[in-house]
Motif scaffolding. Structure first.
Motif, PDB file in Angstrom:
ATOM      1  N   ALA A   1     -36.703  -0.733  39.953  1.00  0.00           N
ATOM      2  CA  ALA A   1     -36.487   0.338  40.931  1.00  0.00           C
ATOM      3  C   ALA A   1     -35.334   1.244  40.514  1.00  0.00           C
ATOM      4  N   ASN A   2     -34.554   0.826  39.524  1.00  0.00           N
ATOM      5  CA  ASN A   2     -33.362   1.556  39.095  1.00  0.00           C
ATOM      6  C   ASN A   2     -33.747   2.642  38.094  1.00  0.00           C
ATOM      7  N   ASP A   3     -33.700   3.900  38.520  1.00  0.00           N
ATOM      8  CA  ASP A   3     -34.104   5.005  37.651  1.00  0.00           C
ATOM      9  C   ASP A   3     -33.213   5.133  36.424  1.00  0.00           C
ATOM     10  N   PHE A   4     -31.908   4.895  36.593  1.00  0.00           N
ATOM     11  CA  PHE A   4     -31.010   4.989  35.435  1.00  0.00           C
ATOM     12  C   PHE A   4     -31.429   3.996  34.360  1.00  0.00           C
ATOM     13  N   LEU A   5     -31.689   2.753  34.754  1.00  0.00           N
ATOM     14  CA  LEU A   5     -32.069   1.722  33.796  1.00  0.00           C
ATOM     15  C   LEU A   5     -33.338   2.106  33.048  1.00  0.00           C
ATOM     16  N   LEU A   6     -34.353   2.569  33.761  1.00  0.00           N
ATOM     17  CA  LEU A   6     -35.634   2.862  33.109  1.00  0.00           C
ATOM     18  C   LEU A   6     -35.532   4.087  32.210  1.00  0.00           C
TER      19      LEU A   6
ATOM     20  N   ARG B   1      -7.868   2.083  28.697  1.00  0.00           N
ATOM     21  CA  ARG B   1      -7.347   2.524  29.994  1.00  0.00           C
ATOM     22  C   ARG B   1      -8.221   3.589  30.636  1.00  0.00           C
ATOM     23  N   SER B   2      -9.069   4.227  29.861  1.00  0.00           N
ATOM     24  CA  SER B   2      -9.950   5.254  30.439  1.00  0.00           C
ATOM     25  C   SER B   2     -11.136   4.649  31.177  1.00  0.00           C
ATOM     26  N   ALA B   3     -11.377   3.349  30.972  1.00  0.00           N
ATOM     27  CA  ALA B   3     -12.538   2.688  31.601  1.00  0.00           C
ATOM     28  C   ALA B   3     -12.186   2.243  33.008  1.00  0.00           C
ATOM     29  N   ASP B   4     -13.122   2.414  33.921  1.00  0.00           N
ATOM     30  CA  ASP B   4     -12.953   1.901  35.277  1.00  0.00           C
ATOM     31  C   ASP B   4     -14.215   1.146  35.676  1.00  0.00           C
ATOM     32  N   ARG B   5     -14.314   0.754  36.942  1.00  0.00           N
ATOM     33  CA  ARG B   5     -15.429  -0.097  37.359  1.00  0.00           C
ATOM     34  C   ARG B   5     -16.783   0.573  37.175  1.00  0.00           C
ATOM     35  N   ARG B   6     -16.817   1.908  37.244  1.00  0.00           N
ATOM     36  CA  ARG B   6     -18.094   2.605  37.045  1.00  0.00           C
ATOM     37  C   ARG B   6     -18.618   2.391  35.631  1.00  0.00           C
ATOM     38  N   HIS B   7     -17.701   2.402  34.659  1.00  0.00           N
ATOM     39  CA  HIS B   7     -18.115   2.204  33.267  1.00  0.00           C
ATOM     40  C   HIS B   7     -18.577   0.767  33.033  1.00  0.00           C
ATOM     41  N   ILE B   8     -17.951  -0.179  33.729  1.00  0.00           N
ATOM     42  CA  ILE B   8     -18.371  -1.581  33.593  1.00  0.00           C
ATOM     43  C   ILE B   8     -19.762  -1.771  34.188  1.00  0.00           C
ATOM     44  N   VAL B   9     -20.015  -1.134  35.337  1.00  0.00           N
ATOM     45  CA  VAL B   9     -21.351  -1.208  35.939  1.00  0.00           C
ATOM     46  C   VAL B   9     -22.374  -0.578  35.003  1.00  0.00           C
ATOM     47  N   ARG B  10     -22.034   0.575  34.451  1.00  0.00           N
ATOM     48  CA  ARG B  10     -22.964   1.226  33.515  1.00  0.00           C
ATOM     49  C   ARG B  10     -23.205   0.337  32.303  1.00  0.00           C
TER      50      ARG B  10
ATOM     51  N   PHE C   1     -23.394   4.210  40.643  1.00  0.00           N
ATOM     52  CA  PHE C   1     -22.194   3.994  39.842  1.00  0.00           C
ATOM     53  C   PHE C   1     -22.435   4.453  38.408  1.00  0.00           C
ATOM     54  N   ALA C   2     -23.551   4.029  37.833  1.00  0.00           N
ATOM     55  CA  ALA C   2     -23.830   4.336  36.428  1.00  0.00           C
ATOM     56  C   ALA C   2     -24.024   5.833  36.204  1.00  0.00           C
ATOM     57  N   MET C   3     -24.645   6.502  37.156  1.00  0.00           N
ATOM     58  CA  MET C   3     -24.932   7.927  36.989  1.00  0.00           C
ATOM     59  C   MET C   3     -23.738   8.813  37.313  1.00  0.00           C
ATOM     60  N   SER C   4     -22.677   8.219  37.879  1.00  0.00           N
ATOM     61  CA  SER C   4     -21.495   9.010  38.243  1.00  0.00           C
ATOM     62  C   SER C   4     -20.568   9.260  37.053  1.00  0.00           C
ATOM     63  N   VAL C   5     -20.856   8.639  35.906  1.00  0.00           N
ATOM     64  CA  VAL C   5     -20.070   8.858  34.688  1.00  0.00           C
ATOM     65  C   VAL C   5     -21.002   9.302  33.571  1.00  0.00           C
ATOM     66  N   GLN C   6     -20.438  10.017  32.593  1.00  0.00           N
ATOM     67  CA  GLN C   6     -21.266  10.585  31.536  1.00  0.00           C
ATOM     68  C   GLN C   6     -21.672   9.556  30.475  1.00  0.00           C
ATOM     69  N   ASP C   7     -20.853   8.523  30.312  1.00  0.00           N
ATOM     70  CA  ASP C   7     -21.149   7.513  29.305  1.00  0.00           C
ATOM     71  C   ASP C   7     -20.460   6.212  29.691  1.00  0.00           C
ATOM     72  N   ASN C   8     -20.489   5.237  28.804  1.00  0.00           N
ATOM     73  CA  ASN C   8     -19.903   3.926  29.108  1.00  0.00           C
ATOM     74  C   ASN C   8     -18.443   3.797  28.682  1.00  0.00           C
ATOM     75  N   ALA C   9     -17.829   4.917  28.247  1.00  0.00           N
ATOM     76  CA  ALA C   9     -16.425   4.934  27.809  1.00  0.00           C
ATOM     77  C   ALA C   9     -16.162   3.906  26.708  1.00  0.00           C
ATOM     78  N   GLY C  10     -17.185   3.628  25.908  1.00  0.00           N
ATOM     79  CA  GLY C  10     -17.028   2.686  24.800  1.00  0.00           C
ATOM     80  C   GLY C  10     -17.107   1.230  25.204  1.00  0.00           C
ATOM     81  N   VAL C  11     -17.482   0.948  26.467  1.00  0.00           N
ATOM     82  CA  VAL C  11     -17.525  -0.422  26.971  1.00  0.00           C
ATOM     83  C   VAL C  11     -18.925  -1.004  26.793  1.00  0.00           C
ATOM     84  N   PHE C  12     -18.998  -2.217  26.253  1.00  0.00           N
ATOM     85  CA  PHE C  12     -20.248  -2.957  26.155  1.00  0.00           C
ATOM     86  C   PHE C  12     -20.063  -4.319  26.806  1.00  0.00           C
TER      87      PHE C  12
END
Length: 495
Positions: free
Chosen positions: A412-417, A367-376, A330-341
């Motif tokens: 184990a999460n490569d994105f996180l590390l 409105r540009s944020a979706d569940r992928r950005h929340i996961v990221r 999910f996190a790697m499917s988007v380029q950034d967090n769309a400003g979501v923290f």
């Protein structure tokens, strides 16, 4: 000849048993999930009998995997979720109520009152800890106050208090052993950190009867023996440490300025400080490190209360994820967090902020944020909170951590590390064996019983930083603005 060393790893979300062979390799493991209950806002409990049943079941599972019996076991090492508080009847072995976990905030008001008094300073100086519901003392006082008969029963020696290591040792020995290791004792707010002993002034302040307390034991040494009618064999319990101190040993961080970060339900940073306790000026804790020998050693620690639990929240409460492992894709499917923290202050904020009453928030939604950005944003929050810990740690010690060793399930999460390495601008190192807590408990027991001499730290991958200075600055500025909005109570903020 006994072939295996058993490590019992009782965490917040599961009980695991790992069998290590004489070469120091994992021969088998079994894991049983544990449930927590949340009876009120900020309250977190577990069933003490379920903890023991799950640990016992996982031992049987690990043995069954190898087609062997307990007669092949050499010794036991124990590691456990820390600060979780239990009280039970010595004669029956039955808990007087639920285990109050380390996450529980039910004593926040009591701790706030202490922090506003003149007592907070001497308590923190003596224990190395903050006055916070995280630690055991106020939870223990709450349990004793929950039934008018319990205080007298405690004074009469009819009750036993312990953290989870104490509970497992009591059950493994069929009630013959009531002990706690130094690392767990140092997290109770009742132990003098320098002396390694229960402190009479602290006991008097919290009105805790000494008769209820376990004996403080070293982390490596033959503390007691399992009962034959419980485990099936009488073998030494030879290594015991709280999970984060065990992970420090498991990661090979046994010399000053070596550091590790464990991503579990929470995230925990420890740096070894040698044979002297160091006082933090940045909101970190001084604590006992698990020593392989007789000499007392110490560490500085920072604790993030919600790390992996933020991913569990997305899965279990919101249904965004079917499994925690999906978070990486999910996190790697988007380029950034769309400003979501995401500020995952579900049980308040730990170090370096220590705000028991803070609560979680999603900041910067559009409105540009979706569940992928929340996961990221949830994964990024783990690394961002960890960054704050390391910044505080380096401010305290004046030394830069050249590389960060990590472990725990989320490692184990490569994105996180990769994101963690990018934020820190230094390498993050992942070992082949992510469950360093179990390995640390095994190393402690092995050292006491001459089972092996090789700690077997092996690297799986090094994550090198790859983020521009500008992007790093913007990310940290957005995080701090979001965090400030929670700490100040201001909800209208742009990130």
């Amino acid at each position: 000849m006994s072939q295996y060393l058993l490590a019992c790893d009782e965490g917040t979300s599961s009980a695991r048993s790992v069998l290590f062979d004489r070469e120091g390799y994992v021969a088998s493991s079994a894991q049983i999930e544990l449930q927590s209950t949340f009876p009120q806002d900020g309250w977190v409990e577990q069933d003490a009998n379920a903890i023991w049943a799950a640990q016992r079941q996982s031992v049987a599972g690990a043995l069954e995997q190898l087609g062997t019996t307990s007669s092949s076991l050499h010794a036991v090492g124990i590691t456990n979720q820390r600060e979780t508080t239990l009280v039970w009847d010595r004669s029956t072995g039955e808990p007087v109520g639920p285990a109050i976990t380390w996450q529980c905030r039910r004593t926040a008001n009591q701790c706030a009152a202490i922090n506003q008094s003149s007592d907070a300073e001497w308590m923190s100086a003596r224990t190395g800890l903050k006055i916070d519901p995280y630690f055991s003392a106020t939870k223990l006082r709450w349990i004793l106050d929950s039934d008018p008969d319990l205080p007298q029963q405690g004074r009469d020696g009819e009750l036993a208090f312990g953290t989870v290591d104490s509970w497992l040792m009591f059950k493994l020995t069929d009630g013959r052993l009531h002990a706690i290791d130094r690392t767990n004792a140092s997290r109770t707010l009742l132990m003098d950190l320098q002396k390694g002993a229960w402190d009479d002034e602290l006991l008097g302040y919290f009105d805790i009867p000494r008769e209820i307390l376990p004996t403080i034991a070293p982390s490596s040494g033959e503390i007691g023996y399992t009962a034959g009618d419980v485990l099936g064999v009488e073998i030494p319990i030879a290594g015991v440490a709280g999970d984060q101190q065990a992970a420090l040993v498991g990661q090979g961080c046994t010399t000053p300025n070596s550091a590790k970060l464990t991503y579990g339900t929470g995230a925990f940073l420890l740096v070894h400080t040698g044979q002297e306790a160091q006082v933090s000026k940045s909101g970190l804790l001084s604590t006992t490190a698990a020593s392989l020998g007789d000499v007392e050693e110490f560490a500085l620690e920072g604790s993030v209360f919600s790390a992996g639990s933020a991913i569990q929240w997305l899965r279990d409460n919101l249904g965004i994820l079917a499994a925690a492992a999906e978070s990486e894709d999910f996190a790697m499917s988007v380029q950034d967090n769309a400003g979501v923290f995401l500020i995952p202050a579900f049980e308040g904020l730990g170090a370096p902020h220590w705000s028991a009453n803070a609560r979680g928030a999603l900041v910067g939604l559009s409105r540009s944020a979706d569940r992928r950005h929340i996961v990221r944003a949830a994964l990024e929050s783990i690394a961002l909170q960890s960054y704050d810990l390391i910044e505080a740690l380096e401010s305290d010690t004046g030394n830069k951590i050249e590389e960060l060793r990590v472990d725990g399930g989320a490692a184990a999460n490569d994105f996180l590390l990769q994101f963690q390495a990018d934020l820190l601008d230094r390498p993050v190192v992942r070992p082949r064996d992510l469950e360093s807590t179990a390995r640390g408990a095994a190393n402690l027991a092995a050292a006491a019983t001459d089972f092996w001499f090789d700690a077997r730290y092996e690297v799986d991958r090094r994550f090198e930083p790859n983020m521009s200075v500008k992007d790093r600055r913007l990310k940290l500025e957005g995080w701090r603005a979001a965090l400030d909005s929670v700490l100040s109570g201001i909800s209208d903020i742009s990130s």
